[in-house]
Scaffold this motif. Structure first.
Motif, PDB file in Angstrom:
ATOM      1  N   UNK A  31       0.816  -1.236   0.229  1.00 15.90           N
ATOM      2  CA  UNK A  31       0.095  -0.145   0.129  1.00 15.90           C
ATOM      3  C   UNK A  31       0.772   1.144  -0.115  1.00 15.90           C
ATOM      4  N   UNK A  32       1.870   1.192   0.779  1.00 14.13           N
ATOM      5  CA  UNK A  32       2.566   2.317   1.094  1.00 14.13           C
ATOM      6  C   UNK A  32       3.499   2.644  -0.514  1.00 14.13           C
ATOM      7  N   UNK A  33       3.850   1.316  -1.185  1.00 10.94           N
ATOM      8  CA  UNK A  33       4.596   1.664  -2.348  1.00 10.94           C
ATOM      9  C   UNK A  33       3.622   1.956  -3.552  1.00 10.94           C
TER      10      UNK A  33
ATOM     11  N   UNK B 143       1.264   6.156  -7.227  1.00 11.38           N
ATOM     12  CA  UNK B 143       0.195   6.769  -7.483  1.00 11.38           C
ATOM     13  C   UNK B 143       0.651   8.395  -7.470  1.00 11.38           C
ATOM     14  N   UNK B 144       1.402   8.688  -6.512  1.00 14.95           N
ATOM     15  CA  UNK B 144       1.778  10.237  -6.236  1.00 14.95           C
ATOM     16  C   UNK B 144       2.523  10.771  -7.498  1.00 14.95           C
ATOM     17  N   UNK B 145       3.569   9.834  -7.912  1.00 12.90           N
ATOM     18  CA  UNK B 145       4.118  10.292  -9.236  1.00 12.90           C
ATOM     19  C   UNK B 145       3.205  10.389 -10.470  1.00 12.90           C
TER      20      UNK B 145
ATOM     21  N   UNK C 215       1.585  13.698 -13.453  1.00 16.16           N
ATOM     22  CA  UNK C 215       1.399  13.689 -14.938  1.00 16.16           C
ATOM     23  C   UNK C 215      -0.196  13.694 -15.150  1.00 16.16           C
ATOM     24  N   UNK C 216      -1.004  13.193 -14.565  1.00 17.05           N
ATOM     25  CA  UNK C 216      -2.460  13.357 -14.878  1.00 17.05           C
ATOM     26  C   UNK C 216      -3.409  13.355 -13.645  1.00 17.05           C
TER      27      UNK C 216
ATOM     28  N   UNK D 169      -6.595  10.537  -9.341  1.00 18.13           N
ATOM     29  CA  UNK D 169      -6.994  11.151  -8.156  1.00 18.13           C
ATOM     30  C   UNK D 169      -7.756  10.183  -7.314  1.00 18.13           C
ATOM     31  N   UNK D 170      -8.792   9.625  -7.849  1.00 19.56           N
ATOM     32  CA  UNK D 170      -9.463   8.974  -6.890  1.00 19.56           C
ATOM     33  C   UNK D 170      -9.036   7.300  -6.528  1.00 19.56           C
ATOM     34  N   UNK D 171      -8.113   6.978  -7.391  1.00 20.25           N
ATOM     35  CA  UNK D 171      -7.270   5.860  -6.702  1.00 20.25           C
ATOM     36  C   UNK D 171      -6.233   6.162  -5.769  1.00 20.25           C
ATOM     37  N   UNK D 172      -5.750   7.215  -5.673  1.00 20.55           N
ATOM     38  CA  UNK D 172      -4.673   7.909  -5.100  1.00 20.55           C
ATOM     39  C   UNK D 172      -5.506   7.891  -3.530  1.00 20.55           C
TER      40      UNK D 172
END
Length: 553
Positions: A100-102, A107-109, A113-114, A119-122
């Protein structure tokens, strides 16, 4: 927020292939979320089998078992090779949380880009991380290891280089660290000290899912469990009788509440049995009545023959009806017969003259040593005193009992025990050699003629007492050892972990019997329940000998 999951068993029965004896019969209970249910019963009652059924390693003959999606089980041994370090076990337990941390990092990276697309997955990953405590994971690992007494065991230590107790505690640590919906634990307090037990109690109190825990630890159950399922046989008879062999009686509340409920059930059983036997005696008497018993006199001689015949016919009809009614009711009583409640444990054949009449100590030790296992120890034990011997593993508790018994010699110091004193011991280990003999035969070989039987003493039913000792569980074998002590009590009674392998109800009865035993008692135990009770004894006979830690006995 509590998990919505439940652990349920509905009508579960099981018999091992090739066996004619059913292990489990019609087990039905549920463990709701945010609850801890204790599973109790002596060895042989089916606890381990039931846990294997829940784990899926066995299939029930009938019935349905429902478990939450991710149910964690503490294993007797880790599946990792013994060459693996402890760190591998911990890493495997928290791998999902590390992922999860990984995932959040990845997702942050991608958000850079988009943002709209990820956003929702993050947000979902972030919420999961916060709920699971991902950010405090390293601190959490350290807390769990310290709580279970593993803080000083380097994580690079290979599993094969650890003691069995250390491996067991690491397995428990891995389960507590793993994200699961439910937990099933088998004797989790084995190898835990008092601080470790207290830590586990707090952990279970904070867990949101259902917990099922099989345990013989009365203190732990009293503090951790809010309901109990008792697999020991006999409870199916206590409220009703007949052929009901259903197992898994459910009790709500703590272990203390369970004891009160058990006593209420037993008292009601005894009352119902007394009423039944009175009714049996009345019906048996009624079934043997004659016309003279019914009418108490013969017809007057002055009456006519017609009158004589009338009264004779009426008497015959009345007696016949009453006989049929009494016999039918007697048959109905015997079909649904309530069995006799098992006898409460007590000591039989107490010697009239014990060491109390000798006018000297039962045991006197001055500066004794036993190699590097015990010493120096000075103690004076008076006749009739009850001593609790406590201390960590390796303190010398069992060593001292063996010295008093005469099994081991002291290497230094002075030890005096009157020659007239009879010493008996209930040891930790099963010492019976001829496992081909039945339990009752072994028992009869070791008690005086005329002693009550194991059945009479309430330690076994007739079927179990007639089975070879080699077919019985450790708990059932220990009942034979206990019966020998109870049937022929010594002046000095040595007890080494006496409650090991006993059902919790039987352990309670043993403690009650000991409280009235007039002889001298030396008891070595780790049992926290006994130690807590001992501290509040009011009879003036309870003494405590605390030994400092040295090395394993």
């Amino acid at each position: 927020m509590a998990s919505p999951h439940h652990l349920k068993l509905d009508g579960v029965s099981f018999t091992y292939p090739g066996s004619v004896r059913r292990v489990l019969t019609d087990i039905t209970f549920a463990v709701p979320s945010d609850h801890v249910t204790g599973l109790i019963g002596e060895n042989g009652s089916g606890k381990s089998t039931l846990l294997q059924l829940i784990a899926g390693s066995l299939e029930p003959d009938v019935g349905v078992i429902t478990t939450p999606p991710t149910t964690g089980f503490i294993e007797q041994e880790t599946q990792l090779p013994f060459s693996s370090p402890a760190a591998a076990l911990i890493d495997a337990a928290v791998a999902e949380l590390r992922d999860v941390e990984k995932q959040i990092g990845e997702l942050s990276a991608l958000m850079g880009e988009d943002p709209d697309r990820y956003a929702e997955a993050f947000d979902a990953a972030l919420a999961m991380a916060e709920q699971a405590g991902v950010w405090e994971l390293d601190s959490r690992i350290a807390t769990v290891l310290a709580g279970l007494g593993l803080a000083n065991v380097p994580l690079e230590t290979r599993l094969g280089d650890m003691s069995g107790g250390q491996r067991r505690r690491f397995a428990l640590a891995a389960l507590l660290l793993r994200p699961v919906d439910a937990m099933v634990l088998d004797e989790p307090t084995n190898h835990l000290d008092d601080d470790g037990v207290d830590f586990l109690i707090r952990e279970l109190a904070e867990f949101s899912g259902p917990v099922l825990v099989a345990s013989h630890d009365r203190f732990f159950l009293d503090q951790a469990a809010d309901s109990l399922v008792d697999l020991d046989p006999g409870l199916g008879h206590e409220g009703g009788g007949g052929e009901d062999t259903r197992q898994g009686t459910v009790f709500t509340g703590s272990f203390t509440d369970y004891l009160e409920s058990r006593e209420d059930i037993r008292r009601r059983w005894e009352e119902l049995y007394t009423v039944q036997e009175h009714e049996r005696a009345r019906l048996e008497k009624a079934a043997e009545q004659t016309a003279e018993d019914v009418f108490h006199k013969q017809t007057s001689k002055s009456e006519s023959r017609i009158s004589d015949k009338f009264y004779a016919d009426r008497a015959a009809k009345t007696v016949g009806n009453r006989l049929r009614s009494a016999r039918n009711r007697l048959e109905a009583l015997e079909r649904g017969e309530l069995p006799k409640p098992p006898a409460r444990l007590r000591f039989h054949g107490i010697p009239e003259h014990t060491s109390a009449s000798l006018g000297e100590p039962a045991v006197y030790a001055k500066d004794i040593w036993v190699g590097d296992r015990l010493g120096p120890l000075t103690i004076k034990i008076n006749p009739g005193e009850h001593w609790l011997i406590e201390g960590p593993n390796g303190a010398g508790k069992s060593t001292f009992l063996k010295v008093v018994e005469g099994k081991w010699e002291i290497t230094e110091g002075e030890l005096r025990i009157p020659e007239e004193v009879v010493i008996g011991r209930l040891s930790q280990d099963d010492e019976w050699i001829d496992l081909g003999k039945t339990a009752e035969e072994i028992f009869a070989d070791h008690v005086p003629a005329g002693s009550p039987t194991l059945v009479d003493m309430g330690l076994m039913n007739e079927e179990t007492a007639a089975r070879p000792l080699g077919e019985l569980s450790l708990g059932q074998r220990r009942r034979v050892s206990l019966g020998v002590i109870l049937a022929s009590p010594p002046d000095i009674l040595l007890l080494d972990e006496p409650t090991n392998h006993l059902s919790l109800a039987l352990a309670e009865e043993l403690e009650e019997a000991l409280s009235t035993f007039p002889g001298t008692v030396l008891m070595a135990t780790h049992d926290r329940w006994i130690r807590r009770r001992w501290a509040v004894r009011t009879d003036g006979r309870g003494k405590v000998l605390s030994l400092p830690g040295r090395r394993d006995d």
